[in-house]
Write a protein that holds these residues in place. Structure first.
Motif, PDB file in Angstrom:
ATOM      1  N   ARG A 218      59.005  38.241  42.060  1.00 37.43           N
ATOM      2  CA  ARG A 218      58.759  39.231  41.009  1.00 37.43           C
ATOM      3  C   ARG A 218      58.998  38.622  39.634  1.00 37.43           C
ATOM      4  NH1 ARG A 218      61.248  44.886  43.338  1.00 37.43           N
ATOM      5  NH2 ARG A 218      59.746  45.112  45.040  1.00 37.43           N
ATOM      6  N   MET A 219      58.588  39.362  38.618  1.00 33.56           N
ATOM      7  CA  MET A 219      58.747  38.817  37.255  1.00 33.56           C
ATOM      8  C   MET A 219      59.404  39.850  36.347  1.00 33.56           C
ATOM      9  SD  MET A 219      54.653  38.538  36.757  1.00 33.56           S
ATOM     10  CE  MET A 219      54.545  37.499  38.203  1.00 33.56           C
ATOM     11  N   VAL A 220      60.084  39.330  35.303  1.00 30.84           N
ATOM     12  CA  VAL A 220      60.762  40.213  34.351  1.00 30.84           C
ATOM     13  C   VAL A 220      60.245  39.920  32.943  1.00 30.84           C
ATOM     14  CG1 VAL A 220      62.867  40.450  35.691  1.00 30.84           C
ATOM     15  CG2 VAL A 220      62.663  38.587  34.028  1.00 30.84           C
ATOM     16  N   ASP A 225      66.040  42.186  31.876  1.00 30.89           N
ATOM     17  CA  ASP A 225      66.096  42.179  33.335  1.00 30.89           C
ATOM     18  C   ASP A 225      65.057  43.118  33.941  1.00 30.89           C
ATOM     19  OD1 ASP A 225      68.016  40.335  33.930  1.00 30.89           O
ATOM     20  OD2 ASP A 225      69.668  41.751  33.596  1.00 30.89           O
ATOM     21  N   ARG A 226      64.182  43.642  33.093  1.00 32.26           N
ATOM     22  CA  ARG A 226      63.273  44.676  33.556  1.00 32.26           C
ATOM     23  C   ARG A 226      62.107  44.075  34.348  1.00 32.26           C
ATOM     24  NH1 ARG A 226      59.403  47.946  31.537  1.00 32.26           N
ATOM     25  NH2 ARG A 226      59.188  46.707  29.647  1.00 32.26           N
ATOM     26  N   GLU A 227      61.988  44.487  35.602  1.00 33.45           N
ATOM     27  CA  GLU A 227      60.875  44.012  36.420  1.00 33.45           C
ATOM     28  C   GLU A 227      59.586  44.677  35.974  1.00 33.45           C
ATOM     29  OE1 GLU A 227      61.634  43.976  40.648  1.00 33.45           O
ATOM     30  OE2 GLU A 227      63.772  43.813  40.227  1.00 33.45           O
ATOM     31  N   LYS A 245      61.892  36.553  38.162  1.00 35.24           N
ATOM     32  CA  LYS A 245      63.158  37.259  38.312  1.00 35.24           C
ATOM     33  C   LYS A 245      64.086  36.408  39.161  1.00 35.24           C
ATOM     34  CE  LYS A 245      65.279  41.369  40.293  1.00 35.24           C
ATOM     35  NZ  LYS A 245      66.268  41.529  39.199  1.00 35.24           N
ATOM     36  N   HIS A 254      68.766  35.431  31.831  1.00 37.81           N
ATOM     37  CA  HIS A 254      68.074  35.899  33.027  1.00 37.81           C
ATOM     38  C   HIS A 254      68.359  34.986  34.201  1.00 37.81           C
ATOM     39  CE1 HIS A 254      65.851  33.993  29.891  1.00 37.81           C
ATOM     40  NE2 HIS A 254      65.350  35.114  29.458  1.00 37.81           N
ATOM     41  N   TYR A 352      54.980  46.439  42.026  1.00 38.75           N
ATOM     42  CA  TYR A 352      55.434  45.398  41.102  1.00 38.75           C
ATOM     43  C   TYR A 352      54.479  44.210  41.133  1.00 38.75           C
ATOM     44  CZ  TYR A 352      59.864  47.826  40.484  1.00 38.75           C
ATOM     45  OH  TYR A 352      60.814  48.736  40.157  1.00 38.75           O
TER      46      TYR A 352
END
Lengths: 374, 550
Positions: A218-220, A225-227, A245, A254, A352
């Motif tokens: 996943r990525m932020v 820290d928000r995905e 992430k 991060h 996501y």
């Protein structure tokens, strides 16, 4: 120096600046006088192998004036030098409550106070010395011959004989075995410093070609820290700068090292439609019209951070390489040559955005084997 | 007052030293060293003084600076960055700025002095170039000077990189990109320099070592050598009465020059400190710490890196190519390394190139007036134009924004400019030089225009020309006869010399011809003797000579 000298000194001194001492004055009946005594003596003072052609001494009155103004400058220097010391102690470092240089505005004020007094002090010393040189010292120019640079043939041949005799005596020219083995003995030592540098860093291998991105990661949003969900792109004007992430502790960062960030950072861009230069494979790497490109310019590595939505162009602010986001980030202007590498994307079960693998090519500035497979 | 004996204490010190070093004679000779007077001889002094200031302030900064890339969370005096992740290098630079009294001042003095150091060297070098002061016997000192200048670029770049703020880290990033572009070995060099991938944790400690130890050490040694050679060979001087190839005229070292030079040191220092007090430079606390993912627009390097930055911006990507799948990024290699390499080779080799072309093997102590070496002057101006345009191109984004010009258009203007500009500059400069030579020749021959109008018996009005001062005549006559190289030269029997037939010989002859062909000859010109009707005016009616009647 007598009073008499001072009385007619002003006129003769001014005149003396343009004329050789001892020559007739303009009206022709008197020699330049008044300062004659001091002129003669000042000429004696610098007499040497190369006497001065002309000497322009300063009259006693001029010298006195010069002394006074030089002294005034030096006094100014002294006072502002003291001012510098005072201003040093005037602005304390971080103290509770009191104005201290920890505050940028006070720091600037302290800088001006210290710098201003120091500059004035230095300037006044310079000015005083200049006045001293110009108004107290006599002005004259002397000449010296340039050295004859090439040595005489006699000296040269003497040196050459001596040198060659020494060379023969030492046996260096006559004994090749010794000479050559000595040179051979030096060679490995010459290489030693180069070899010793081997451990300054690892070999490149293929580490420049891979990043930490893996399928399913996943990525932020960069800096948070928000995905990121696929739907987020609609709200933020079409472009997000993102990082993988990674689990981490603490409230800062991060959890990625700078090295990881330098390679993994991406631009997520929501496109309405893709251009004709986008291959089928490149289209398959997009998800819901979202495409991900490396943010690191392929020219010399600045972040290509500027995105213009209407022309779907990505611009690197360092050297203005421009990439077309709708057409596989191919270069449309500027010095970059390779398109920005594309990161395959997909949307996972929870909505996501996730990576579907590593970048399509090596990230960052182009290097020798950047376009070679592993 | 002239023969005051030295006070006893001074004599004692003098004797103490002389007993051990036998210095009386050498000492006197050196204190009598002659320094010709001209403002342009002070440019090198500014460079020397800035270097001294750099050493002093640099030592101060090392007392607190931590060359470490270890990431820490800032918790210090500068509240706006509290809680931000940054390297220890950046945090310690904040400490110098906001916790050490005088720290900000010393940082700004160090930075300003660095800019002025490189600037004064550059202008000093231009002076030496345009006046031909690099000619035999001073070629080696010119070469040393060129190396000092080039090393200073590197030294400055490394110093700029140390605080680890955003622009500084971006400079390191560009350096890394340029190193990576080197074919075959680029990735190895980069890995060894950075101790791994970018940015790693090694680059700042290593640049620190290079910046405060190795390069300044080499610079200091070269500056000492530069100075010793200058001392030994003595200064060049401008033409004037009494100044000849054999004799140098000027102020002796002791006492006058020493006091004047001392005063000038303080002036230089005062200007640098004044700038540092009132003109902010490199406010790293406003830029924030470096991260490889952030950037701001309008980034500018220090001025001396501007020409390389400009070259990187305007060099097109049309020449990038692949050999068997291996990439050769010409658009990085040529502007990033080629521009510096070309500058280095051109500077270092120029005295020998000119010597080879002109076959001039003589010693020169009297400087050329730039107009009297028109091709050299024109080449110098052309090269300066290229440099200046590249330098401006380094801020094309700022030019674009300030003057509301399309960004890509500015790139194109500079691309065309660096090709057309030098050609135009060369032609124009050379014509100006030749025009000045003609005027010199005329002034020499006819004297100067007095502004007095006289009526001749024939009724015609003429302007009276007056004799130039001996000084002017001397300066004008300092122009050396220029041997014109005849390309088609043959010996008495009509045979070309073997040298002229070889490829290099031909090239050399062509170059020599090109270098000297247009020079105005002063041979046979007699200085104006005072009467204005000195040629061709035997009869009062024959006043058609234009030279006299303007």
């Amino acid at each position: 120096m007598t009073d008499n000298n001072n009385l007619n000194g002003a006129g003769a001194g001014a005149e003396g600046r343009d004329r050789v001492i001892g020559t007739p004055t303009a009206d022709g009946d008197t020699l330049v006088s008044g300062t004659e005594e001091s002129a003669a003596s000042s000429q004696q003072r610098h007499i040497g192998p190369y006497p001065a052609v002309e000497t322009h001494p300063r009259t006693e009155e001029q010298q006195r004036k010069g002394e006074r103004s030089a002294a005034l400058w030096f006094l100014v220097a002294f006072v502002s030098g003291v001012g510098f010391l005072v201003s040093y102690f005037l602005f304390p470092p971080a103290a509770d409550g009191a104005p201290s240089i920890a505050h940028p505005a006070t720091a600037q004020l302290a800088n001006m106070a210290m710098g201003g007094t120091l500059a004035l002090s230095l300037f006044a010393i310079g000015a005083g010395m200049t006045v001293w040189a110009r108004q107290v010292m006599p002005h004259y120019e002397v000449s010296t011959p340039y050295d004859e640079l090439p040595s005489s043939p006699k000296e040269k041949s003497s040196f050459s004989d001596f040198f060659m005799r020494g060379a023969h005596e030492s046996g260096f020219t006559k004994r090749p075995l010794m000479r050559r083995t000595l040179i051979a003995a030096m060679l490995p030592l010459g290489l030693a410093p180069v070899v010793l540098l081997r451990d300054t860093g690892p070999l490149p291998g293929d580490r420049l070609k891979h990043t930490m991105w893996e399928s399913g990661m996943r990525m932020v949003v960069e800096g948070t820290d928000r995905e990121i969900r696929a739907t987020d792109l609609d709200r933020v004007g079409g472009m997000i700068s993102a990082l993988p992430k990674a689990p981490h502790e603490g409230e800062h960062g991060h959890g990625l090292t700078l090295n990881e960030q330098a390679k993994a950072v991406i631009l997520l861009i929501k496109m309405d439609e893709f251009g004709p230069d986008m291959t089928e494979q490149q289209r398959s790497w997009t998800a819901d019209g979202i495409v991900a490109y490396s943010k690191i310019c392929t020219h010399v590595g600045c972040p290509a951070a500027l995105y213009e939505r209407t022309t779907h162009r990505i611009l690197c602010p360092c050297h203005q390489s421009t990439f077309d986001a709708a057409n596989g980030a191919k270069v449309v202007f500027g010095p970059a040559h390779r398109p920005l590498p594309q990161l395959p994307l997909r949307v996972d079960d929870e909505g996501y955005l996730v990576a579907a693998g590593d970048f399509s090519s090596a990230v960052g500035p182009t290097f020798w084997d950047a376009e070679k497979g592993d | 007052m002239s023969d005051t004996p030295a006070p006893k204490s001074l004599r004692a010190v003098g004797n103490f030293i002389d007993d051990r070093f036998h210095l009386a004679k050498t000492g006197e000779k050196n204190l009598r060293k002659v320094f010709p007077n001209h403002w342009s001889f002070m440019l090198g002094e500014i460079a020397l003084y800035s270097f001294i200031i750099l050493l002093l302030t640099g030592v101060f900064l090392t007392l607190w600076f931590k060359p470490s890339m270890t990431e820490i969370v800032y918790d210090g005096s500068y509240e706006r960055l509290n809680g931000v992740l940054m390297s220890e290098a950046y945090a310690s630079t904040l400490h110098i700025t906001f916790d050490v009294r005088g720290g900000l001042l010393m940082r700004q003095i160090h930075h300003w002095a660095a800019l002025i150091f490189v600037a004064s060297m550059t202008i000093h070098m231009l002076r030496v170039f345009f006046t031909g002061a690099f000619r035999k016997p001073r070629e080696i000192n010119w070469t040393i000077g060129a190396i000092i200048l080039l090393l200073s670029f590197v030294e400055g770049l490394f110093g700029y990189s140390l605080p680890d703020d955003l622009p500084s880290g971006m400079g390191v990033r560009i350096l890394q990109g340029v190193i990576l572009s080197i074919p075959v070995i680029g990735t190895y060099v980069m890995m060894f320099l950075f101790g791994g991938e970018f940015p790693g944790e090694d680059i700042i400690p290593r640049l620190y070592m290079l910046h405060i130890l190795l390069i300044p050490g080499i610079l200091l040694a070269l500056i000492v050598a530069h100075f010793m050679i200058l001392w030994h060979q003595k200064h060049t001087q401008y033409p004037g009465t009494g100044r000849t190839e054999k004799k140098v005229v000027g102020t002796p070292m002791y006492p006058a020059f020493a006091v004047k030079a001392g005063g000038f040191f303080f002036f230089t220092f005062a200007v640098i400190v004044g700038l540092s007090a009132f003109v902010q430079i490199n406010p790293i606390h406003l830029f924030g710490p470096f991260t490889p993912t952030s950037i701001t627009s309008g980034l500018q390097p220090d001025w001396y890196m501007g020409f390389m930055e400009g070259a990187l911006r305007i060099f097109p990507n049309w020449f990038d190519f692949n050999i068997a799948g291996y990439a050769v990024p010409v658009a990085v290699l040529v502007p990033g390394l080629g521009s510096l390499g070309l500058l280095a080779v051109a500077l270092i080799a120029w005295p020998w190139i000119e010597q080879w072309i002109t076959r001039d093997r003589e010693h020169h102590n009297v400087a050329d007036r730039p107009r009297n070496a028109p091709t050299r002057t024109a080449l110098g101006v052309a090269a300066s134009v290229v440099y200046g345009l590249l330098w401006l191109a380094g801020s094309n984004d700022i030019i674009s924004e300030t003057f509301s010009i399309n960004l890509y258009l500015t790139t194109w203007i500079f691309r065309v400019g660096v090709i057309v500009g030098p050609v135009v500059a060369f032609i124009v400069t050379k014509r100006i030089c030749l025009g000045l030579q003609r005027r010199d020749r005329e002034t020499l021959e006819h004297g100067y225009e007095s502004g007095t109008i006289e009526q001749l018996p024939s009724g015609e009005f003429i302007e009276v020309h007056k004799t130039s001062s001996p000084e002017t005549v001397h300066v004008l006559r300092s122009k050396r006869p220029v041997p014109r190289i005849d390309v088609e030269a043959t010996d008495e029997e009509g045979v070309e010399s073997p040298e002229a037939r070889s490829v290099m010989g031909r090239l050399r002859n062509r170059l020599a011809h090109w270098y000297t062909k247009d020079n105005i000859s002063f041979e046979g010109v007699e200085p104006h003797s005072g009467h204005h009707l000195h040629h061709g005016h035997a009869t009062a009616g024959a006043e058609q000579e234009p030279a006299n009647t303007h």
